[in-house]
Scaffold this motif. Sequence first.
Motif, mmCIF file in Angstrom:
data_model
loop_
_atom_site.group_PDB
_atom_site.id
_atom_site.type_symbol
_atom_site.label_atom_id
_atom_site.label_comp_id
_atom_site.label_asym_id
_atom_site.label_seq_id
_atom_site.Cartn_x
_atom_site.Cartn_y
_atom_site.Cartn_z
ATOM 1 N N THR A 173 0.836 -1.206 0.000
ATOM 2 C CA THR A 173 0.000 0.000 0.000
ATOM 3 C C THR A 173 0.869 1.255 0.000
ATOM 4 O OG1 THR A 173 -1.781 -1.174 1.121
ATOM 5 C CG2 THR A 173 -1.844 1.231 1.242
ATOM 6 N N ILE A 174 1.924 1.239 0.810
ATOM 7 C CA ILE A 174 2.843 2.395 0.836
ATOM 8 C C ILE A 174 3.500 2.571 -0.541
ATOM 9 C CG2 ILE A 174 4.999 3.306 1.831
ATOM 10 C CD1 ILE A 174 2.790 3.387 3.869
ATOM 11 N N GLU A 175 3.979 1.465 -1.100
ATOM 12 C CA GLU A 175 4.609 1.521 -2.416
ATOM 13 C C GLU A 175 3.647 2.107 -3.450
ATOM 14 O OE1 GLU A 175 7.356 1.379 -3.999
ATOM 15 O OE2 GLU A 175 8.286 1.142 -2.024
ATOM 16 N N TYR A 190 -0.645 13.586 -2.150
ATOM 17 C CA TYR A 190 -0.932 12.715 -1.001
ATOM 18 C C TYR A 190 -2.201 13.162 -0.281
ATOM 19 C CZ TYR A 190 3.595 10.377 -1.430
ATOM 20 O OH TYR A 190 4.659 9.635 -1.884
ATOM 21 N N ARG A 191 -2.424 14.453 -0.295
ATOM 22 C CA ARG A 191 -3.617 14.971 0.390
ATOM 23 C C ARG A 191 -4.905 14.468 -0.219
ATOM 24 N NH1 ARG A 191 -2.897 19.721 3.405
ATOM 25 N NH2 ARG A 191 -0.707 19.819 3.923
ATOM 26 N N ASN A 192 -4.816 14.063 -1.474
ATOM 27 C CA ASN A 192 -6.026 13.577 -2.147
ATOM 28 C C ASN A 192 -6.210 12.068 -2.000
ATOM 29 O OD1 ASN A 192 -6.225 16.198 -2.882
ATOM 30 N ND2 ASN A 192 -6.199 15.859 -5.085
ATOM 31 N N ILE A 193 -5.364 11.468 -1.177
ATOM 32 C CA ILE A 193 -5.499 10.028 -0.929
ATOM 33 C C ILE A 193 -5.997 9.843 0.507
ATOM 34 C CG2 ILE A 193 -4.315 7.808 -0.781
ATOM 35 C CD1 ILE A 193 -2.183 8.901 -2.679
ATOM 36 N N THR A 194 -7.070 9.085 0.662
ATOM 37 C CA THR A 194 -7.560 8.772 2.004
ATOM 38 C C THR A 194 -7.349 7.292 2.270
ATOM 39 O OG1 THR A 194 -9.236 10.496 1.911
ATOM 40 C CG2 THR A 194 -9.573 8.755 3.532
ATOM 41 N N LEU A 195 -6.623 7.018 3.349
ATOM 42 C CA LEU A 195 -6.409 5.625 3.737
ATOM 43 C C LEU A 195 -7.326 5.329 4.913
ATOM 44 C CD1 LEU A 195 -3.009 3.833 4.098
ATOM 45 C CD2 LEU A 195 -4.746 3.609 5.870
ATOM 46 N N LEU A 207 2.766 4.531 9.967
ATOM 47 C CA LEU A 207 2.310 5.359 8.849
ATOM 48 C C LEU A 207 2.568 6.838 9.139
ATOM 49 C CD1 LEU A 207 0.763 5.386 6.089
ATOM 50 C CD2 LEU A 207 -1.321 5.762 7.407
ATOM 51 N N ALA A 208 2.337 7.236 10.379
ATOM 52 C CA ALA A 208 2.558 8.642 10.745
ATOM 53 C C ALA A 208 4.011 9.037 10.508
ATOM 54 C CB ALA A 208 2.178 8.858 12.215
ATOM 55 N N ASP A 209 4.911 8.067 10.675
ATOM 56 C CA ASP A 209 6.346 8.348 10.531
ATOM 57 C C ASP A 209 6.849 8.199 9.093
ATOM 58 O OD1 ASP A 209 6.650 8.943 13.228
ATOM 59 O OD2 ASP A 209 7.068 6.856 13.772
ATOM 60 N N GLU A 210 5.984 7.807 8.173
ATOM 61 C CA GLU A 210 6.413 7.585 6.784
ATOM 62 C C GLU A 210 6.702 8.882 6.028
ATOM 63 O OE1 GLU A 210 7.096 4.920 4.928
ATOM 64 O OE2 GLU A 210 6.291 3.326 6.198
ATOM 65 N N GLY A 211 6.080 9.974 6.492
ATOM 66 C CA GLY A 211 6.263 11.231 5.769
ATOM 67 C C GLY A 211 5.408 11.330 4.508
ATOM 68 N N LEU A 212 4.330 10.564 4.446
ATOM 69 C CA LEU A 212 3.372 10.703 3.335
ATOM 70 C C LEU A 212 2.089 11.286 3.936
ATOM 71 C CD1 LEU A 212 3.453 7.039 1.886
ATOM 72 C CD2 LEU A 212 5.084 8.858 1.438
ATOM 73 N N ILE A 244 -7.206 6.187 19.603
ATOM 74 C CA ILE A 244 -7.257 7.654 19.675
ATOM 75 C C ILE A 244 -5.850 8.226 19.853
ATOM 76 C CG2 ILE A 244 -8.158 9.656 20.961
ATOM 77 C CD1 ILE A 244 -10.260 8.019 19.274
ATOM 78 N N LYS A 245 -5.032 7.558 20.679
ATOM 79 C CA LYS A 245 -3.637 8.019 20.860
ATOM 80 C C LYS A 245 -2.897 7.999 19.519
ATOM 81 C CE LYS A 245 -2.676 6.603 25.594
ATOM 82 N NZ LYS A 245 -2.445 5.326 26.296
ATOM 83 N N ALA A 246 -3.070 6.918 18.785
ATOM 84 C CA ALA A 246 -2.388 6.800 17.488
ATOM 85 C C ALA A 246 -2.918 7.847 16.506
ATOM 86 C CB ALA A 246 -2.571 5.394 16.919
ATOM 87 N N SER A 247 -4.212 8.123 16.585
ATOM 88 C CA SER A 247 -4.818 9.123 15.683
ATOM 89 C C SER A 247 -4.266 10.513 15.994
ATOM 90 C CB SER A 247 -6.341 9.142 15.845
ATOM 91 O OG SER A 247 -6.872 7.870 15.605
ATOM 92 N N ARG A 248 -4.168 10.803 17.282
ATOM 93 C CA ARG A 248 -3.644 12.107 17.691
ATOM 94 C C ARG A 248 -2.190 12.259 17.229
ATOM 95 N NH1 ARG A 248 -4.419 15.827 22.190
ATOM 96 N NH2 ARG A 248 -6.160 14.620 22.990
ATOM 97 N N TYR A 249 -1.434 11.181 17.382
ATOM 98 C CA TYR A 249 -0.041 11.180 16.940
ATOM 99 C C TYR A 249 0.017 11.433 15.425
ATOM 100 C CZ TYR A 249 4.766 9.549 16.212
ATOM 101 O OH TYR A 249 6.085 9.459 15.862
ATOM 102 N N TYR A 250 -0.883 10.801 14.697
ATOM 103 C CA TYR A 250 -0.912 10.986 13.243
ATOM 104 C C TYR A 250 -1.154 12.455 12.902
ATOM 105 C CZ TYR A 250 -1.482 10.019 8.323
ATOM 106 O OH TYR A 250 -1.294 10.012 6.964
ATOM 107 N N TYR A 251 -2.093 13.041 13.630
ATOM 108 C CA TYR A 251 -2.360 14.469 13.401
ATOM 109 C C TYR A 251 -1.121 15.309 13.710
ATOM 110 C CZ TYR A 251 -3.484 19.225 14.299
ATOM 111 O OH TYR A 251 -3.419 20.584 14.291
ATOM 112 N N GLU A 252 -0.485 15.008 14.835
ATOM 113 C CA GLU A 252 0.672 15.822 15.236
ATOM 114 C C GLU A 252 1.809 15.710 14.222
ATOM 115 O OE1 GLU A 252 1.269 14.305 19.155
ATOM 116 O OE2 GLU A 252 -0.319 15.575 20.014
ATOM 117 N N LYS A 253 2.015 14.530 13.676
ATOM 118 C CA LYS A 253 3.111 14.324 12.732
ATOM 119 C C LYS A 253 2.815 14.898 11.343
ATOM 120 C CE LYS A 253 6.452 12.092 12.976
ATOM 121 N NZ LYS A 253 7.808 11.925 13.502
#
Length: 356
Positions: A173-175, A190-195, A207-212, A244-253
């Motif tokens: 999926t990342i590839e 990337y903004r136009n892709i929703t996972l 995923l948050a750390d992937e930089g995509l 929720i913790k992971a979601s918040r982290y995703y937002y922060e990153k």
Amino acid sequence: MAEKADILDFSLEELERAVEDLGQPAYRAKQIVKWLHKGVGHFDEMTDLPQAFRHTLHEQFRIGKLQILESLHSKSGYATKHLFLLSDHNIIECVVIRYKYGNTLCLSTQVGCRMGCQFCASTIGGLVRNLSAGEMLSHVIETNRLLEENGERRIGHLVLMGSGEPLDNYKNTIEFMKMVHLPAGINMSYRNITLSTCGLVPRMFELADEGLPVTLSVSLHAPNDNVRKLIMPVASAYSVVDIIKASRYYYEKTGRRITFEYTLIKDLNDREEHAEELAELIKGFPNHVNIIPLNEVEGLDFRRSPERSIQRFIQVLKSRGVEVTRRRELGFDIEGACGQLRRSFYSGSESQHYER
Ligand code: SAH
């Protein structure tokens, strides 16, 4: 003889290396990407490559184009479902949704699914296999070709909300997302892709750390673990608090607002107190809730919430300051609505057998 490798599965870096190994400059890789993403079916059509090199490519690689079996159009004209045949005869479905702002493709990441959400058709037969990055890419390429033939706009947004759990097929999926983003090719932002994920917490952090910076959509469907366990086996592995913790982290990153999907099921997760608990659970960082009235799946016991429960649920969320939208149901009559895409088989040569 072993089957030739599908060139659509190659990342740009891999392609550059392969091209150099064949004695050509690395920039040829971008030329190849340009043609592949345009939908050419043969290396001979890549007219800005030297002819001998085209021949070499043909000897080394195949172009894994998908064969289209059927397209079903919703009466409204807003949605079209395409059935594609994979090389191993599995059939995969994807849906084009026509919004005012452009065309969105709802894409699958796996044939079947092993997450077991009890209201979802995709999981009924379990997981058959992962899709390769090239197969996902080919869906977009072929769909674009069909849209163009029709004089329509190309795909502008992708939602990974077909069959399968994208984070359970993480690497491919990342590839795929990197490939579809290549400026030489489809050039999708990337903004136009929703996972969309059912909440595989460790993979959400990864995923948050992937930089995509793709948009992350989390299928919550319940305000607490007890309710969630009634419908989603994955709830036994990961708690809503950790999600929720992971979601918040995703937002922060990424700086991307999170979407929480919430499918309303009659007498299960649709009471006012559920809405209140949900509002409490997700407060404190930018997010919004997308309400999906359940699409009833034949053979499954869950029922859609009555309209007044849906309205009330939305009202309670709004009164608590939650941003909430309601999913429009555009592909309903072609079984192209949420949770309805499922694996199918192509059996024999006489006719297509489409398992429902
Ligand atoms: N595996 C990913 C993608 C699944 S499909 C995920 O779980 O997010 C996208 C959305 O449709 C998910 O929120 C999923 O829970 C929801 N869905 C599945 N079956 C549904 C149904 N019958 N009615 C409404 N929504 C459904």
